[in-house]
Design a protein around this motif. Structure first.
Motif, PDB file in Angstrom:
ATOM      1  N   GLU A 222       0.841  -1.196   0.000  1.00 14.95           N
ATOM      2  CA  GLU A 222       0.000   0.000   0.000  1.00 14.95           C
ATOM      3  C   GLU A 222       0.868   1.234   0.000  1.00 14.95           C
ATOM      4  N   LEU A 223       0.584   2.142  -0.915  1.00 12.50           N
ATOM      5  CA  LEU A 223       1.353   3.377  -0.986  1.00 12.50           C
ATOM      6  C   LEU A 223       0.413   4.565  -1.018  1.00 12.50           C
ATOM      7  N   TYR A 224       0.609   5.492  -0.083  1.00  8.92           N
ATOM      8  CA  TYR A 224      -0.216   6.704   0.011  1.00  8.92           C
ATOM      9  C   TYR A 224       0.720   7.887  -0.155  1.00  8.92           C
ATOM     10  N   VAL A 225       0.488   8.685  -1.187  1.00  7.53           N
ATOM     11  CA  VAL A 225       1.377   9.812  -1.464  1.00  7.53           C
ATOM     12  C   VAL A 225       0.583  11.109  -1.472  1.00  7.53           C
ATOM     13  N   ASP A 226       1.114  12.085  -0.787  1.00  5.96           N
ATOM     14  CA  ASP A 226       0.482  13.396  -0.807  1.00  5.96           C
ATOM     15  C   ASP A 226       1.499  14.389  -1.327  1.00  5.96           C
ATOM     16  N   GLU A 227       1.174  15.024  -2.424  1.00  5.71           N
ATOM     17  CA  GLU A 227       2.064  16.055  -2.966  1.00  5.71           C
ATOM     18  C   GLU A 227       2.267  17.147  -1.945  1.00  5.71           C
TER      19      GLU A 227
ATOM     20  N   VAL B 289      -2.713  -1.158  -3.374  1.00  4.31           N
ATOM     21  CA  VAL B 289      -3.387   0.132  -3.168  1.00  4.31           C
ATOM     22  C   VAL B 289      -2.430   1.279  -3.457  1.00  4.31           C
ATOM     23  N   PHE B 290      -2.886   2.237  -4.262  1.00  2.50           N
ATOM     24  CA  PHE B 290      -2.097   3.447  -4.501  1.00  2.50           C
ATOM     25  C   PHE B 290      -3.026   4.647  -4.397  1.00  2.50           C
ATOM     26  N   CYS B 291      -2.740   5.519  -3.445  1.00  4.70           N
ATOM     27  CA  CYS B 291      -3.553   6.726  -3.272  1.00  4.70           C
ATOM     28  C   CYS B 291      -2.678   7.942  -3.460  1.00  4.70           C
ATOM     29  N   PHE B 292      -3.097   8.830  -4.324  1.00  8.28           N
ATOM     30  CA  PHE B 292      -2.294   9.984  -4.701  1.00  8.28           C
ATOM     31  C   PHE B 292      -3.126  11.236  -4.429  1.00  8.28           C
ATOM     32  N   SER B 293      -2.683  12.062  -3.489  1.00  4.74           N
ATOM     33  CA  SER B 293      -3.493  13.222  -3.073  1.00  4.74           C
ATOM     34  C   SER B 293      -2.857  14.535  -3.476  1.00  4.74           C
ATOM     35  N   SER B 294      -3.676  15.542  -3.529  1.00  2.00           N
ATOM     36  CA  SER B 294      -3.256  16.903  -3.877  1.00  2.00           C
ATOM     37  C   SER B 294      -2.586  16.935  -5.237  1.00  2.00           C
ATOM     38  N   VAL B 295      -3.151  16.169  -6.140  1.00  2.00           N
ATOM     39  CA  VAL B 295      -2.591  16.073  -7.488  1.00  2.00           C
ATOM     40  C   VAL B 295      -3.029  17.276  -8.314  1.00  2.00           C
ATOM     41  N   PHE B 296      -2.075  17.873  -9.036  1.00  2.00           N
ATOM     42  CA  PHE B 296      -2.392  19.045  -9.859  1.00  2.00           C
ATOM     43  C   PHE B 296      -2.728  18.690 -11.300  1.00  2.00           C
ATOM     44  N   GLY B 297      -2.259  17.532 -11.733  1.00  2.00           N
ATOM     45  CA  GLY B 297      -2.442  17.193 -13.144  1.00  2.00           C
ATOM     46  C   GLY B 297      -1.221  17.530 -13.970  1.00  2.00           C
ATOM     47  N   LEU B 298      -0.073  17.624 -13.300  1.00  2.00           N
ATOM     48  CA  LEU B 298       1.170  17.910 -14.016  1.00  2.00           C
ATOM     49  C   LEU B 298       1.668  16.643 -14.714  1.00  2.00           C
ATOM     50  N   GLN B 299       2.550  16.863 -15.678  1.00  2.00           N
ATOM     51  CA  GLN B 299       3.050  15.747 -16.478  1.00  2.00           C
ATOM     52  C   GLN B 299       3.627  14.630 -15.615  1.00  2.00           C
TER      53      GLN B 299
ATOM     54  N   GLN C 241       2.258  10.803 -15.638  1.00  2.00           N
ATOM     55  CA  GLN C 241       3.131   9.726 -16.103  1.00  2.00           C
ATOM     56  C   GLN C 241       3.352   8.698 -15.007  1.00  2.00           C
ATOM     57  N   LEU C 242       3.477   9.145 -13.789  1.00  2.00           N
ATOM     58  CA  LEU C 242       3.640   8.209 -12.681  1.00  2.00           C
ATOM     59  C   LEU C 242       2.416   7.306 -12.579  1.00  2.00           C
ATOM     60  N   ALA C 243       1.244   7.912 -12.605  1.00  2.00           N
ATOM     61  CA  ALA C 243       0.006   7.132 -12.512  1.00  2.00           C
ATOM     62  C   ALA C 243      -0.094   6.155 -13.668  1.00  2.00           C
ATOM     63  N   ARG C 244       0.255   6.630 -14.851  1.00  2.00           N
ATOM     64  CA  ARG C 244       0.217   5.750 -16.048  1.00  2.00           C
ATOM     65  C   ARG C 244       1.152   4.576 -15.876  1.00  2.00           C
ATOM     66  N   TYR C 245       2.380   4.866 -15.409  1.00  2.00           N
ATOM     67  CA  TYR C 245       3.399   3.837 -15.205  1.00  2.00           C
ATOM     68  C   TYR C 245       2.926   2.773 -14.218  1.00  2.00           C
ATOM     69  N   ILE C 246       2.281   3.218 -13.157  1.00  2.00           N
ATOM     70  CA  ILE C 246       1.803   2.271 -12.162  1.00  2.00           C
ATOM     71  C   ILE C 246       0.669   1.418 -12.726  1.00  2.00           C
TER      72      ILE C 246
ATOM     73  N   SER D 298      -6.807  12.043  -5.708  1.00  2.00           N
ATOM     74  CA  SER D 298      -7.497  13.232  -5.201  1.00  2.00           C
ATOM     75  C   SER D 298      -6.866  14.435  -5.870  1.00  2.00           C
ATOM     76  N   THR D 299      -7.643  15.057  -6.732  1.00  2.00           N
ATOM     77  CA  THR D 299      -7.039  16.126  -7.487  1.00  2.00           C
ATOM     78  C   THR D 299      -7.546  17.497  -7.060  1.00  2.00           C
ATOM     79  N   ILE D 300      -6.601  18.428  -7.002  1.00  2.00           N
ATOM     80  CA  ILE D 300      -6.981  19.790  -6.679  1.00  2.00           C
ATOM     81  C   ILE D 300      -6.777  20.680  -7.892  1.00  2.00           C
ATOM     82  N   GLY D 301      -6.350  20.078  -8.963  1.00  2.00           N
ATOM     83  CA  GLY D 301      -6.086  20.838 -10.190  1.00  2.00           C
ATOM     84  C   GLY D 301      -7.184  20.620 -11.215  1.00  2.00           C
ATOM     85  N   GLU D 302      -6.916  19.704 -12.129  1.00  2.00           N
ATOM     86  CA  GLU D 302      -7.799  19.573 -13.274  1.00  2.00           C
ATOM     87  C   GLU D 302      -8.740  18.382 -13.128  1.00  2.00           C
ATOM     88  N   PRO D 303     -10.030  18.618 -13.071  1.00  2.00           N
ATOM     89  CA  PRO D 303     -10.948  17.472 -13.056  1.00  2.00           C
ATOM     90  C   PRO D 303     -10.919  16.694 -14.366  1.00  2.00           C
ATOM     91  N   GLU D 304     -10.376  17.280 -15.402  1.00  2.00           N
ATOM     92  CA  GLU D 304     -10.345  16.626 -16.717  1.00  2.00           C
ATOM     93  C   GLU D 304      -9.396  15.432 -16.785  1.00  2.00           C
TER      94      GLU D 304
END
Lengths: 154, 411
Positions: free
Chosen positions: B288-293, B328-338, B342-347, B360-366
């Protein structure tokens, strides 16, 4: 933990008879969680029906359910369901049956219900008769003054 | 209904009292004669969340603690002592500590203390009574806002029973002193350190001296590495690790392999997404990995596409934990940067047993659509998005506008 209990190899059943005559059939390993019952079994090996003279059927049912299900989440929800009278009776039952996990859960639950309440409230809730003389009570209030400051008016 | 509770044996009633603050436990002495002395046998002294309104109240509080301790003199020893005092006025530490030290020493001398939790919100750093650090029965120690200074320091440290150590806002003279403290706790299982400060800023740990030191029984660690670059090797046996990554943290600097680590929380990633690859490399059993930017020590700047500097390159091998273990991979405070995408894609591409990915994104809902389109190695992977519009003035994690959408497993 609940899983371990249901998978126990011993499927021997025992009957527990509550004070009001209600009968409960339980697996041996569940019954053994009650140290009082365990002692009974140790004494008379072939026993099949064990009398539980101090506990009503209603409370014995709750106790058995608790033993079957117990885990942290269950504990947290468990104590919310019962009123103060039931909690006290359950604690008496758990004490008599000698189930340490349930005792712990109930002590904590009762403490939580009287947290920050005044001594007057606590007396009322537990039906405790104040047999201190007024002088004795005044002396205690003075000696530990700070303990009586700022309590919920209830 | 009759008074049933008083029919219970003393030890059960004492057990009920042990869950109350001492202030209330003592007050039960007036309930009735049956209850008068019960509180004396409770092995718990809990003066926590004590709020002192003014100097007068402080005198009464001190009087109370002295009375309690003296009344308990011939009672069973105290196993649990918690003192947590807040002042509504400026209370200088020099007027408090002499009494507090006496109380602690009184309890220590009786023997048998297992749990100690101290915090006093005074003005000025309280000096930690050093006897605490040679209490052989202590199983859990939690300290907040103390200064550790004593010339006898390294010779008195002995905490053989200590399993839990939580230090917050503790000031040491040198980094060495902190390491000596850890070395005095060979059976430590749970370590939390946050905001450790050192008077000697220039001092750095001599590598050779601490090269082979580790806490082999440690299973759980929560390390704020912002002010103090914690020697990671000490933690190499842990099963669960929470870390706040310092700004200046070097990726390869003496990071050991964490053979037992199954659960990791990382804070303040600050878009250094390649660091996650290092994590995968050094944690072969990670589940399980939980990452918060974001996090306590991150840069509070509104990021924009212009800041998107990281050039992601897929590593040329797949780390073991991705192929075999990561669920489990949880990624918080994500902006939607490259880098993040790419990290999410790689995983998604490589994590064969992944069950949950939550962004959990705080940037782009797109980015939701983009991420859902990436190929997944795990057919049972559930992708969840939470969109939390960022409010920089609020520090709480819960959001009023959370918009959660869940995208189930697609074949």
């Amino acid at each position: 933990m609940a899983e371990e209990k249901s998978q126990a190899s011993s499927s021997k059943m025992l009957t527990l008879k509550a004070s009001d005559g209600v009968l409960f059939e339980v697996e041996l390993n569940i019954a053994k969680e009650m140290k009082t019952v365990q002692a009974y079994i140790d004494d008379c090996e072939d026993i099949e029906t064990i009398p539980i003279p101090n506990v009503l059927g209603k409370h014995l049912a709750i106790v058995i359910e608790y033993i079957k299900k117990t885990n942290e989440e269950y504990d947290a929800e468990f104590e919310k369901q019962w009123n103060m009278d039931d909690l006290q009776l359950l604690l008496l039952a758990a004490n008599y049956l000698n189930i340490s996990g349930l005792q712990e859960c109930l002590c904590k639950a009762i403490a939580k219900r009287i947290e920050n309440k005044s001594p007057e409230y606590v007396r009322k809730v537990f039906n405790i008769e104040n047999d201190h003389s007024p002088e004795e009570e005044a002396k205690l209030r003075k000696e530990y003054k700070w303990a009586f400051e700022g309590v919920d008016k209830d | 209904m009759m008074d049933m509770i008083s029919t219970l044996p003393d030890d059960i009633l004492c057990h009920v009292l042990s869950f109350l603050k001492t202030k209330q436990a003592v007050a039960t002495s007036i309930l009735s004669k049956r209850w008068k002395h019960l509180w004396l046998s409770v092995p718990v002294l809990d003066f926590s969340r004590t709020r002192v309104t003014d100097q007068e109240a402080n005198f009464r509080f001190h009087d109370f603690v002295y009375s309690v301790l003296l009344s308990r003199d011939s009672a069973p020893p105290v196993k649990f002592f918690r003192l947590y005092v807040m002042y509504n006025y400026t209370q200088h530490v020099n007027l408090i500590m002499p009494s507090v030290s006496k109380w602690i020493n009184f309890v220590l001398q009786r023997g048998g203390l297992e749990y100690l939790d101290l915090y006093m919100d005074t003005s000025g750093w309280p000096t930690l009574p050093i006897n605490i650090l040679s209490c052989t029965t202590l199983v859990a120690l939690k300290l907040c806002f103390f200064r550790v200074v004593d010339h006898r320091f390294s010779s008195v440290l002995l905490l053989p029973s200590l399993k839990t150590l939580h230090l917050h806002l503790i000031r040491f003279a040198k980094r060495q002193d902190f390491m000596f403290l850890l070395a005095a706790c060979p059976n430590l299982e749970d370590l939390l350190i946050s905001a450790l400060l050192f008077d000697d800023e220039e001092d750095s740990l001599s590598c050779n001296e601490w090269k082979n030191f580790s806490l082999s029984n440690l299973t759980k660690a929560n390390v704020d590495s912002y002010y103090f670059q914690f020697p990671m090797k000490v933690l190499h046996n842990v099963q669960s690790l929470s870390m706040c990554i310092a700004k200046a943290h070097c990726f390869n600097d003496a990071i050991p392999t964490f053979h037992n680590l199954t659960c990791m929380h990382l804070e303040s990633l600050n878009n250094r997404c390649h660091f996650i690859v290092e994590v995968f490399k050094h944690c072969p059993k990670l589940q399980e990995l939980y990452v918060d930017e974001d996090g306590m020590n991150s840069d509070y700047q509104p990021w924009t596409k212009k800041d998107d500097k990281e050039n992601w390159v897929d590593p040329n091998f797949v780390p073991q934990c991705l192929s075999l273990h990561l669920r489990v991979f949880c990624f918080s405070s994500v902006f939607g940067l490259q880098g993040e995408l790419q990290l999410a894609r790689y995983i998604l591409k490589n994590a064969r047993v992944l069950q949950t990915m939550r962004i959990s994104t705080i940037g782009e809902p797109e980015i939701k659509d983009l991420l859902s389109s990436f190929p997944r190695a795990s057919s049972s992977c559930k992708l969840t998005f939470v969109y939390l519009p960022r409010d920089y003035s609020s520090e709480s994690d819960s959001s009023l506008d959370a918009n959660e959408t869940s995208i189930g497993s697609d074949a």
